[in-house]
Design a protein around this motif. Sequence first.
Motif, PDB file in Angstrom:
ATOM      1  N   ASN A 103      42.360  -3.323 -14.767  1.00 39.59           N
ATOM      2  CA  ASN A 103      43.323  -2.288 -14.371  1.00 39.59           C
ATOM      3  C   ASN A 103      43.524  -2.204 -12.865  1.00 39.59           C
ATOM      4  O   ASN A 103      44.334  -1.395 -12.396  1.00 39.59           O
ATOM      5  CB  ASN A 103      42.884  -0.923 -14.912  1.00 39.59           C
ATOM      6  CG  ASN A 103      41.473  -0.553 -14.478  1.00 39.59           C
ATOM      7  OD1 ASN A 103      40.668  -1.419 -14.138  1.00 39.59           O
ATOM      8  ND2 ASN A 103      41.173   0.726 -14.493  1.00 39.59           N
ATOM      9  N   GLN A 124      48.513  -6.600 -12.489  1.00 41.12           N
ATOM     10  CA  GLN A 124      49.319  -5.385 -12.423  1.00 41.12           C
ATOM     11  C   GLN A 124      50.630  -5.458 -13.197  1.00 41.12           C
ATOM     12  O   GLN A 124      51.107  -4.436 -13.699  1.00 41.12           O
ATOM     13  CB  GLN A 124      49.585  -5.008 -10.963  1.00 41.12           C
ATOM     14  CG  GLN A 124      48.358  -4.472 -10.239  1.00 41.12           C
ATOM     15  CD  GLN A 124      47.659  -3.375 -11.032  1.00 41.12           C
ATOM     16  OE1 GLN A 124      48.234  -2.303 -11.256  1.00 41.12           O
ATOM     17  NE2 GLN A 124      46.444  -3.640 -11.488  1.00 41.12           N
ATOM     18  N   PHE A 180      50.686  -3.564 -16.450  1.00 45.70           N
ATOM     19  CA  PHE A 180      50.840  -2.114 -16.410  1.00 45.70           C
ATOM     20  C   PHE A 180      52.245  -1.717 -15.953  1.00 45.70           C
ATOM     21  O   PHE A 180      52.836  -0.782 -16.504  1.00 45.70           O
ATOM     22  CB  PHE A 180      49.776  -1.509 -15.490  1.00 45.70           C
ATOM     23  CG  PHE A 180      48.376  -1.817 -15.944  1.00 45.70           C
ATOM     24  CD1 PHE A 180      47.713  -0.990 -16.837  1.00 45.70           C
ATOM     25  CD2 PHE A 180      47.715  -2.960 -15.502  1.00 45.70           C
ATOM     26  CE1 PHE A 180      46.437  -1.275 -17.271  1.00 45.70           C
ATOM     27  CE2 PHE A 180      46.436  -3.255 -15.930  1.00 45.70           C
ATOM     28  CZ  PHE A 180      45.788  -2.418 -16.834  1.00 45.70           C
ATOM     29  N   GLN A 181      52.766  -2.436 -14.995  1.00 38.25           N
ATOM     30  CA  GLN A 181      54.103  -2.129 -14.496  1.00 38.25           C
ATOM     31  C   GLN A 181      55.171  -2.338 -15.559  1.00 38.25           C
ATOM     32  O   GLN A 181      56.184  -1.643 -15.587  1.00 38.25           O
ATOM     33  CB  GLN A 181      54.398  -2.995 -13.269  1.00 38.25           C
ATOM     34  CG  GLN A 181      53.487  -2.713 -12.083  1.00 38.25           C
ATOM     35  CD  GLN A 181      53.497  -3.836 -11.051  1.00 38.25           C
ATOM     36  OE1 GLN A 181      54.114  -4.886 -11.254  1.00 38.25           O
ATOM     37  NE2 GLN A 181      52.809  -3.625  -9.933  1.00 38.25           N
ATOM     38  N   ASN A 196      54.474  -2.248 -18.894  1.00 34.30           N
ATOM     39  CA  ASN A 196      54.007  -1.627 -20.140  1.00 34.30           C
ATOM     40  C   ASN A 196      53.682  -2.663 -21.219  1.00 34.30           C
ATOM     41  O   ASN A 196      54.019  -2.490 -22.391  1.00 34.30           O
ATOM     42  CB  ASN A 196      55.054  -0.631 -20.661  1.00 34.30           C
ATOM     43  CG  ASN A 196      55.286   0.517 -19.711  1.00 34.30           C
ATOM     44  OD1 ASN A 196      54.335   1.094 -19.171  1.00 34.30           O
ATOM     45  ND2 ASN A 196      56.545   0.864 -19.480  1.00 34.30           N
ATOM     46  N   LEU A 242      50.400  -3.782 -21.655  1.00 27.13           N
ATOM     47  CA  LEU A 242      49.059  -3.551 -22.175  1.00 27.13           C
ATOM     48  C   LEU A 242      49.173  -2.320 -23.062  1.00 27.13           C
ATOM     49  O   LEU A 242      49.137  -1.191 -22.592  1.00 27.13           O
ATOM     50  CB  LEU A 242      48.048  -3.339 -21.050  1.00 27.13           C
ATOM     51  CG  LEU A 242      46.598  -3.112 -21.492  1.00 27.13           C
ATOM     52  CD1 LEU A 242      46.125  -4.199 -22.451  1.00 27.13           C
ATOM     53  CD2 LEU A 242      45.664  -3.035 -20.306  1.00 27.13           C
TER      54      LEU A 242
END
Length: 564
Positions: free
Chosen positions: A198, A204, A207-208, A210, A212
């Motif tokens: 994370n 990254q 996560f940026q 979406n 994961l």
Amino acid sequence: MALSTRKWLGLALLAGALELLAAAPAAAQGTVRRHLVYFRDKAGTPYSVTQPQAFLSARAIARRTKQGIAVLPRDLPVNPAYVTQVKNLTGSPQVVYTSRWFNAAVVACDSVTLARITALPIVRSAATLNRSQQKFSPAPAPVQVPPVAARGTLATRAQYGPAYQQDRQIGATAMHDAGFRGDGMHIAVFDAGFPGVNQIPAMQPLFQENRLVATRNFVDGGKNVYLRNSHGTNCVSAIAANQAGFYIGTAPKATFHLCITEDVNSEHPIEEANWLAAAEYADSAGVDVISSSLGYTTFDAPSRSYTYAAMNGRTAISSRAATVAARVGMVVVSAAGNEGNNFWRYISAPADADSIISVAAVDSMGNKAGFSSFGPSADGRIKPTLAAMGQAAAVLSPSGAAFRGNGTSYACPVLAGMVAGFWQANPTLTAQQVIAALRSTASQANNPDNSLGYGIPNFVTAYNALHPTAPLAATASSPTAEALGLYPNPAGEGALTLVLPQDLRGQPLTLRVLDARGAVVAQQRLSASTSSEVPVRMGRLAKGAYTCEVSAGTTRRTVKFVQQ
């Protein structure tokens, strides 16, 4: 599991069927253990195969429908009334989770309460899964190996960083050039922990964007997976990392589910039960590909270990679970094991499972790694199935740094990402057709053996066999092949290397460095060179983002980099 300690894939040894574990000495009264409790049937269940939406996601149902796979009574959840009967017994037994496929529940209780459970008419049998209650402590870090010499198209290497050769070897770079990076494919990674995932810059984008979508911790409970052992971080980075100029994994646009199933502090069948629970979760969530760099051969006493005879795909709980996972339409990719040069020698569970991809390790030149486990399975099936780079393979640490390490643990995710991209490129295939297509076109397809199985697969070769009238080029053809490259990126205090496209070679060059505002902060002249690779020093730069501009006459190329 699969590192350099006894716990990791190939370096662990198991023996004997799970049911045999029930014959081991009973735990002392009052000590809470975990047990796998098998129920007799699913009679009276409120669930129905005609209403799968009650226990499977829409994506899971769609995966089965596309492949013509029926929902069977095996897929129905455990009868909740049976679970209630167990929970209501004296002794307060805790039902940790249930198994649809095995019609069972993992129950935490002491031996007296276990006797009450096994006396219930609804219970067929029970097996103790763990014999110790140890507190978590960090496992040793993986052994790192020296970097290998750069080979191949250096402009492309500059984009992929140290992952270039392992990606290129199986055609993943060409796969990316063709537009297949795992978009829309769901990959579940089973391992021992994912610390730093994370926070690592190269991770990254997960996560940026979406991508994961879920985390599960089957060891501690809950959803926190950014803890425990870094082996999972290493493995998932080989698939998911996506930082151009630093490191690009084999499926950098796929969607991920991270599951902790392994406890590195001890070796007991509870971890195989965790694997089963994670596989059932992956099924219900609609996962396409499972990547598992875990293996089981020997347990800590008094749990009974496996013998090689048990590596038949029908004995170990993880192997039985992997087989069902394959039957419901997922491609299971499992590390073969690291036992090739020790007394065990052979594959471990669940790599012995039927209808999955068991992955051997090779070096950058395609030679078998000495540690990679041999087949066949105990019942004579060719194992491993395929091979990928696992000797001096590049992965990321929890700090985000790249390093090279050895293990079929790393070959497994490298290949799993290509499998996802190949399925993305050929969406009408079933899971078993995906495996067959890669196997039938791999480097040893005409002469498979029990060292590398069918050999090293290649995306382009397999794709072209399916699309003979519209084949892909055998080599990368993206614009990055003639772009200006620079590495390492992010940059440190040492020298940098420019990777020059053909039109900037053989003539004097002007190099300028611009900061984020566009101001020139460094400038120098470079002598003419016919080499594709030119070392340069940028001088002292403050931390931040920069643009490197190289020009010769009217030809100008730029590349962005980060100074750390």
